[in-house]
Design a protein around this motif. Structure first.
Motif, short mmCIF file in Angstrom:
data_model
loop_
_atom_site.label_atom_id
_atom_site.label_comp_id
_atom_site.label_asym_id
_atom_site.label_seq_id
_atom_site.Cartn_x
_atom_site.Cartn_y
_atom_site.Cartn_z
N THR A 1 0.79 -1.28 -0.29
CA THR A 1 0.07 -0.05 -0.16
C THR A 1 0.76 1.16 0.02
N ASP A 2 0.16 2.31 -0.04
CA ASP A 2 1.09 3.87 -0.23
C ASP A 2 1.86 3.82 0.98
N ILE A 3 1.23 3.60 2.30
CA ILE A 3 1.83 3.79 3.63
C ILE A 3 3.03 2.64 3.57
N GLN A 4 2.85 1.46 3.25
CA GLN A 4 3.88 0.73 3.08
C GLN A 4 5.11 0.81 2.41
N LYS A 5 4.87 1.37 1.20
CA LYS A 5 5.91 1.91 0.44
C LYS A 5 6.66 3.02 0.95
N LYS A 6 5.89 3.93 1.70
CA LYS A 6 6.66 5.06 2.27
C LYS A 6 7.57 4.41 3.44
N ALA A 7 7.06 3.35 4.18
CA ALA A 7 7.80 3.24 5.53
C ALA A 7 8.92 1.89 5.08
N PHE A 8 8.77 1.37 4.01
CA PHE A 8 9.64 0.24 3.58
C PHE A 8 11.24 0.52 3.88
N LYS A 9 11.44 1.74 3.68
CA LYS A 9 13.16 1.90 3.79
C LYS A 9 13.33 2.10 5.38
N GLY B 1 -7.18 0.02 7.74
CA GLY B 1 -7.11 -1.08 6.56
C GLY B 1 -5.86 -0.71 5.61
N ALA B 2 -5.11 0.35 5.85
CA ALA B 2 -4.04 0.86 4.84
C ALA B 2 -2.76 -0.01 5.09
N GLY B 3 -2.87 -1.16 6.15
CA GLY B 3 -1.71 -1.89 6.42
C GLY B 3 -0.62 -1.27 7.24
N LYS B 4 -0.87 -0.56 8.06
CA LYS B 4 -0.06 -0.07 9.09
C LYS B 4 0.53 -1.12 10.07
N SER B 5 -0.36 -2.21 10.67
CA SER B 5 0.16 -3.26 11.41
C SER B 5 1.06 -4.05 10.50
N LEU C 1 3.00 9.41 6.70
CA LEU C 1 1.56 10.04 6.58
C LEU C 1 0.97 9.68 5.25
N SER C 2 -0.23 9.10 5.29
CA SER C 2 -0.83 8.84 4.06
C SER C 2 -2.37 9.05 4.12
N GLU C 3 -2.95 9.37 3.35
CA GLU C 3 -4.55 9.80 3.30
C GLU C 3 -5.08 8.79 2.27
N LYS C 4 -4.33 7.97 1.51
CA LYS C 4 -4.87 7.09 0.55
C LYS C 4 -5.41 5.93 1.25
N ARG C 5 -6.77 5.63 0.98
CA ARG C 5 -7.32 4.35 1.21
C ARG C 5 -7.28 3.31 0.14
N LEU C 6 -7.42 2.21 0.58
CA LEU C 6 -7.29 1.27 -0.40
C LEU C 6 -8.46 1.08 -0.99
#
Length: 735
Positions: free
Chosen positions: A28-36, A51-55, A222-227
């Motif tokens: 997801t968008d937030i997961q891509k931002k957090a990956f690195k 539901g954006a995948g923070k967990s 931070l992400s405002e994008k919902r799946l």
């Protein structure tokens, strides 16, 4: 191959394995931002919709840390990273990560997830929720500890060395930092942890995430994008029944599920009963997953008792494709409902706001029937958007839908104004510090000293890391709070001259628009009236004690400061010490003392107060109650049970109003040892309600045992011990 290359290869392999286990093909968008950031040591504040995948981000951080340390040490002892305020110690059996959640249900769900989804990794996971499951050896030997905020604070108090072996602490739903009943505990905990561990904070709803990130020296993701995009509709009608049935029909026909939120548990139950037959007809006609026999067989296998009031209704409703969900249900009943919903056997679930902060049950559509709670207060913006955010199932729906019902146009306008900005963006609540009074600051000070045994200088530094001080410094435009804390804490014994520190405080306040317009001197009090801009404020001085009716800080407001500033020096000193010198007062009253090395520690009295997790006023009220009421009455076990239930704070006003209605049921269960289920039937009580009241009562009484011993009330202590044993035995053996 270098160590860095080895770690990168390990991480890459681990990520692939975990994504395969979770059956995830796209981030997801937030997961891509957090990956690195997963491999970094930076604190993270992660804010994204439900539901954006923070967990998953938090789980990857924990798993990478745990498994890499295990691999590096060959499965043996682990090492800790070099945090500046952390002791380095390699004697613990394993390096640890902590997962903190607000609710028992979430803790149990997270524990199950780690043990099942990540079963191939054979993780040592420990769930700690109460004294019953407190096991120091298991805690020290675990790799992942899952608990609530309050429980983990107790664990740290009892095993302070544990923190030397903790690398990561994940805090879910961290917006509860602004919650009136839980914020003070969470802030104290985070203040203690910052700089010693890696912090990872998760939330879907918060208005000021950058401020929280800045406080914790964290990177904000931070992400405002919902799946799944979310659409909102507000329907104004005096008769919503037809519209609701229409929405139910459309969703069941589309093989989609719904959540319908009500402002009270009673309404949730009544609505479930009212629409049950209609829902059953729709399920029989359209649903491909509804199977009444399968639902009945599932409930029978679960052996959920049919005879209790809540469960009897659940059996009936579930076989019609619906149910209700609220805090009064037993854990077993809630789990059954949640499981049936996840299996798509329950098509429409009626619930209260507690599900908004509970386990994740996504549906295609959410209906909100009440935007106000049982006491007519608005739902918090964060809760409202959490509830609405349940709409939209990733992988199933092109969009989610939230429909809000209201009775008139004026209320509709008020709803729009409260929950959306003028630009039609979601509006959230600002998370503020709950250290708002001298009482809460005093409680925080005792908690910090109990856990850390700091020097005075270290105490100032720790409090300087608090969210309370961070916000205060922002208001002071970055000016240090050292003078503020030194005066508030130490008073007479601070090494710096009082006048110098006091005058430094003037920078904290904006006094330009403040004017004294009236002074009245009564027989034994003074009243000073201020014009503060457009506002009129009154301050009262009686017996040297200051009380101000302003909306500013209840710790030290500008009106009190101006009054003291105009006093003669010696009187100013006397009044200030009497009102604000917290440490002087706590030492004089026997809660704190200095030990060799000029370290501060709690006395036996202060330790008991810290473990009870109550304010000084509450502690002294309990002390006087034991001495002047209970000891004189010489109560029997039965009368002691009744007295304790009366003294315990009420659980929820909406449900009970007063704990006294539980007197007879608890007496029958604990003293007469009658059947728990029979008591529920007789008194028409929900199992979850009686269980929670008894659990809280047991914890309350357990906390009174050391207090009675400290006061020398040994016969009362023995009765408390007997009562605690009876409660424990009845709660865990007779249900």
């Amino acid at each position: 191959m270098t160590l860095l290359q080895q770690e990168e290869d390990f991480f890459s392999s681990l990520i692939k394995a975990i994504l395969k286990l979770k059956q995830i093909t796209t981030l997801t968008d937030i997961q891509k931002k957090a990956f690195k950031e997963i491999e970094s040591e930076a604190n993270l504040v992660i804010v994204a919709p439900s539901g954006a995948g923070k967990s998953l981000i938090a789980e990857l951080i924990v798993l990478r840390s745990t498994l890499y340390e295990r691999k590096k040490d060959g499965g043996g002892n682990s090492t800790t990273r070099d945090y500046p305020n952390k002791k380095q110690n390699n004697e613990s059996p394993s390096q640890k990560s902590i997962f903190l959640v607000p609710l028992r249900a979430l803790a149990e769900e997270k524990t199950k997830d780690f043990l099942t989804t990540y079963k191939p990794f054979k993780l040592k996971v420990h769930l700690s929720m109460s004294d019953v499951d407190f096991n120091e050896e298991e805690i020290l030997n675990s790799e992942i500890i899952i608990s609530t905020y309050e429980r983990f604070k107790v664990i740290l108090n009892r095993i302070p060395q544990l923190l030397d072996f903790v690398e990561n602490v994940v805090v879910d739903e961290f917006h509860l930092l602004g919650n009136k009943s839980r914020g003070e505990t969470l802030e104290t905990l985070l203040t203690h942890l910052v700089g010693k561990v890696r912090l990872v904070l998760l939330s879907a709803t918060i208005a000021n995430p950058a401020e929280i990130a800045s406080w914790l020296h964290a990177k904000l993701l931070l992400s405002e994008k919902r799946l799944v995009p979310l659409e909102y509709t507000i329907i104004t009608t005096l008769t919503p029944e037809n519209e609701i049935k229409k929405i139910i029909r459309e969703n069941v026909r589309a093989q989609a599920q719904m959540l319908i939120f009500s402002g009270t548990r009673k309404k949730a139950e009544e609505n479930a009963k009212e629409y049950a037959d209609f829902i059953a007809r729709q399920c029989y006609q359209f649903s491909k997953t509804f199977d009444r026999t399968e639902i009945q067989d599932y409930l029978e296998r679960l052996a959920l008792p049919k005879e209790t009031p809540g469960n009897a209704l659940i059996y009936e409703l579930a076989q019609k494709g619906t149910a209700f969900h609220h805090a009064g249900l037993s854990r077993e009943a809630k789990k059954a409902i949640e499981d049936l919903f996840k299996r798509k056997k329950i098509q429409v679930l009626f619930c209260t706001e507690t599900l908004g902060a509970g386990v994740n049950l996504p549906a295609r559509e959410v209906i909100i029937l009440d935007t106000r709670r049982w006491n007519n207060e608005w739902l918090s913006r964060n809760i409202f958007h959490q509830i609405a955010g349940r709409a939209g199932r990733p992988g199933y729906d092109d969009y989610g839908k939230c429909t809000i019902f209201t009775s008139d146009q004026r209320e509709k306008n008020a709803i729009i104004k409260r929950f959306w900005t003028r630009e039609n963006k979601l509006k959230f609540d600002v998370v503020k510090s709950q250290i708002t009074t001298l009482t809460t600051l005093e409680k925080m000070v005792i908690g910090v000293i109990y856990t850390s045994k700091p020097t005075f200088k270290e105490l100032i530094e720790i409090l300087g890391r608090s969210y309370f001080n961070f916000r205060e410094e922002n208001e002071r435009k970055g000016k240090s709070g050292r003078a503020f804390f030194e005066l508030l804490l130490r008073g007479k014994t601070t090494p710096e001259p009082f006048e110098e520190l006091f005058q430094n405080l003037e920078r904290k306040f904006q006094l330009e628009n403040l004017q004294i317009v009236d002074q009245f001197e009564g027989e034994n009090f003074q009243r000073i009236t201020f014009r503060d801009g457009q506002e009129i404020v009154m301050l009262f001085l009686k017996g040297g004690i200051i009380n101000c009716n302003c909306n500013g800080s209840k710790i030290l407001c500008k009106h009190a400061f101006l009054v003291m500033q105009k006093m003669p020096r010696e009187l100013r000193k006397k009044i200030f010490y009497k009102n604000y010198a917290i440490l002087d007062r706590l030492v004089a009253e026997g809660y704190l003392k200095e030990i060799p090395g000029k370290r501060l520690t709690t006395t036996t009295k202060g330790t008991i107060m810290a473990e009870l997790n109550v304010s000084k006023e509450r502690f002294e009220m309990l002390r006087d109650w034991l001495i002047y009421t209970l000891q004189r009455k010489k109560p029997t076990i039965t009368s002691l049970l009744i007295e304790c239930l009366k003294k315990q704070p009420n659980l929820e006003e909406e449900i009970f109003g007063d704990n006294r209605e539980f007197l007879q049921p608890i007496y029958e269960h604990i003293i007469l040892r009658r059947d728990f289920k029979a008591i529920l039937r007789k008194n028409e009580l929900f199992e979850g309600d009686l269980f929670r009241v008894e659990m809280r009562l047991r914890e309350f009484i357990a906390g009174l045992i050391p207090l009675a011993e400290f006061l020398g009330l040994l016969s009362l202590k023995e009765r408390f011990e007997q009562l605690a044993f009876l409660l424990t035995d009845a709660i865990f053996n007779n249900q």
